[in-house]
Design a protein around this motif. Structure first.
Motif, PDB file in Angstrom:
ATOM      1  N   TYR A 110      33.688  14.206   2.595  1.00  0.00           N
ATOM      2  CA  TYR A 110      34.678  12.755   2.368  1.00  0.00           C
ATOM      3  C   TYR A 110      34.338  11.550   2.815  1.00  0.00           C
ATOM      4  O   TYR A 110      33.461  11.494   4.299  1.00  0.00           O
ATOM      5  CB  TYR A 110      36.221  13.263   3.176  1.00  0.00           C
ATOM      6  CG  TYR A 110      36.838  11.641   2.131  1.00  0.00           C
ATOM      7  CD1 TYR A 110      37.134  12.324   0.701  1.00  0.00           C
ATOM      8  CD2 TYR A 110      36.813  10.235   3.308  1.00  0.00           C
ATOM      9  CE1 TYR A 110      38.158  10.869   0.400  1.00  0.00           C
ATOM     10  CE2 TYR A 110      37.500   9.077   2.385  1.00  0.00           C
ATOM     11  CZ  TYR A 110      38.784   9.601   1.354  1.00  0.00           C
ATOM     12  OH  TYR A 110      38.999   8.644   0.395  1.00  0.00           O
ATOM     13  N   ASP A 116      36.675   8.784  -2.816  1.00  0.00           N
ATOM     14  CA  ASP A 116      36.071   9.787  -2.963  1.00  0.00           C
ATOM     15  C   ASP A 116      37.186  10.932  -3.728  1.00  0.00           C
ATOM     16  O   ASP A 116      37.447  10.667  -3.257  1.00  0.00           O
ATOM     17  CB  ASP A 116      35.842  10.427  -1.603  1.00  0.00           C
ATOM     18  CG  ASP A 116      34.683  11.510  -1.437  1.00  0.00           C
ATOM     19  OD1 ASP A 116      34.473  11.543  -2.853  1.00  0.00           O
ATOM     20  OD2 ASP A 116      33.243  11.521  -0.524  1.00  0.00           O
ATOM     21  N   ARG A 119      34.235  16.249  -6.414  1.00  0.00           N
ATOM     22  CA  ARG A 119      33.093  17.025  -6.521  1.00  0.00           C
ATOM     23  C   ARG A 119      32.801  18.525  -7.371  1.00  0.00           C
ATOM     24  O   ARG A 119      33.307  18.587  -7.986  1.00  0.00           O
ATOM     25  CB  ARG A 119      33.250  18.226  -5.313  1.00  0.00           C
ATOM     26  CG  ARG A 119      33.714  17.647  -3.765  1.00  0.00           C
ATOM     27  CD  ARG A 119      32.046  16.936  -2.931  1.00  0.00           C
ATOM     28  NE  ARG A 119      32.656  16.510  -2.053  1.00  0.00           N
ATOM     29  CZ  ARG A 119      32.900  14.345  -1.438  1.00  0.00           C
ATOM     30  NH1 ARG A 119      32.997  14.325  -2.752  1.00  0.00           N
ATOM     31  NH2 ARG A 119      32.466  14.644  -0.405  1.00  0.00           N
TER      32      ARG A 119
END
Length: 185
Positions: A110, A116, A119
């Motif tokens: 992270y 964040d 993915r």
């Protein structure tokens, strides 16, 4: 020093972009500087927070949507709160036959900058691009990684610097570190 996480992606991407004849392209980059290594006809950088691709396509002083032959996004999409909307906005900014290249991490820690959020694997990137309106037949997506690189991402310092003497770049498809894609409008 270059990050181990990006070596294979950068080499593959350089081949892709060189094949597009960068000197003929008006390029833009969203919150990065990867594109500075190419000799584009023109190159514009859009930096967050002044330019937030999640909010909409970028406009010129007259209010028209700015148009480009190539838009780059290197290690940015994982930080976006609304990556699907952002991808649609990028598509709107591409000229007909224009290209969108993006690269994202997969198996790394992270790293909030400022946040964040996501993915993607290569397949995930392709699906993101399809959902944003790109034709599946005009998308190329790749990923790279291996167990050794995955372990290096758990050590300090991060990101791990690439050491050509000790780092193995063999790909293990079940351990992707990063993914990248090129889609044509």
């Amino acid at each position: 020093m270059a990050s181990l996480n990006r070596i294979v992606m950068q080499k593959a991407t350089r081949r892709w972009i060189e094949a597009l004849e960068p000197e003929t392209l008006d390029a833009a980059e969203i919150s990065g500087k990867f594109g500075r290594r190419f000799a584009f006809r023109s190159y514009t950088r859009f930096r967050y927070p002044r330019h937030d691709i999640c909010e909409g396509a970028f406009h010129d002083a007259a209010g028209a949507v700015q148009q480009f032959d190539l838009i780059l996004a290197n290690q940015v999409w994982e930080h976006l709160d609304r990556p699907y909307a952002a991808t649609r906005h990028v598509r709107e900014m591409l000229r007909e036959e224009g290209w969108f290249w993006l690269a994202v991490p997969f198996f790394i820690p992270y790293h909030g900058d400022p946040v964040d959020c996501s993915r993607w694997s290569a397949r995930g990137l392709k699906n993101l691009l399809i959902e944003a309106g790109f034709d599946a037949r005009r998308i190329t997506a790749r990923q790279w990684g291996n167990r050794a690189a995955a372990l290096r991402n758990l050590e300090g310092p991060w990101p791990p610097p690439y050491d050509p003497e000790t780092d193995d770049l063999t790909d293990e498809p079940d351990f992707p570190i990063c993914a990248w894609a090129l889609a044509q409008k």
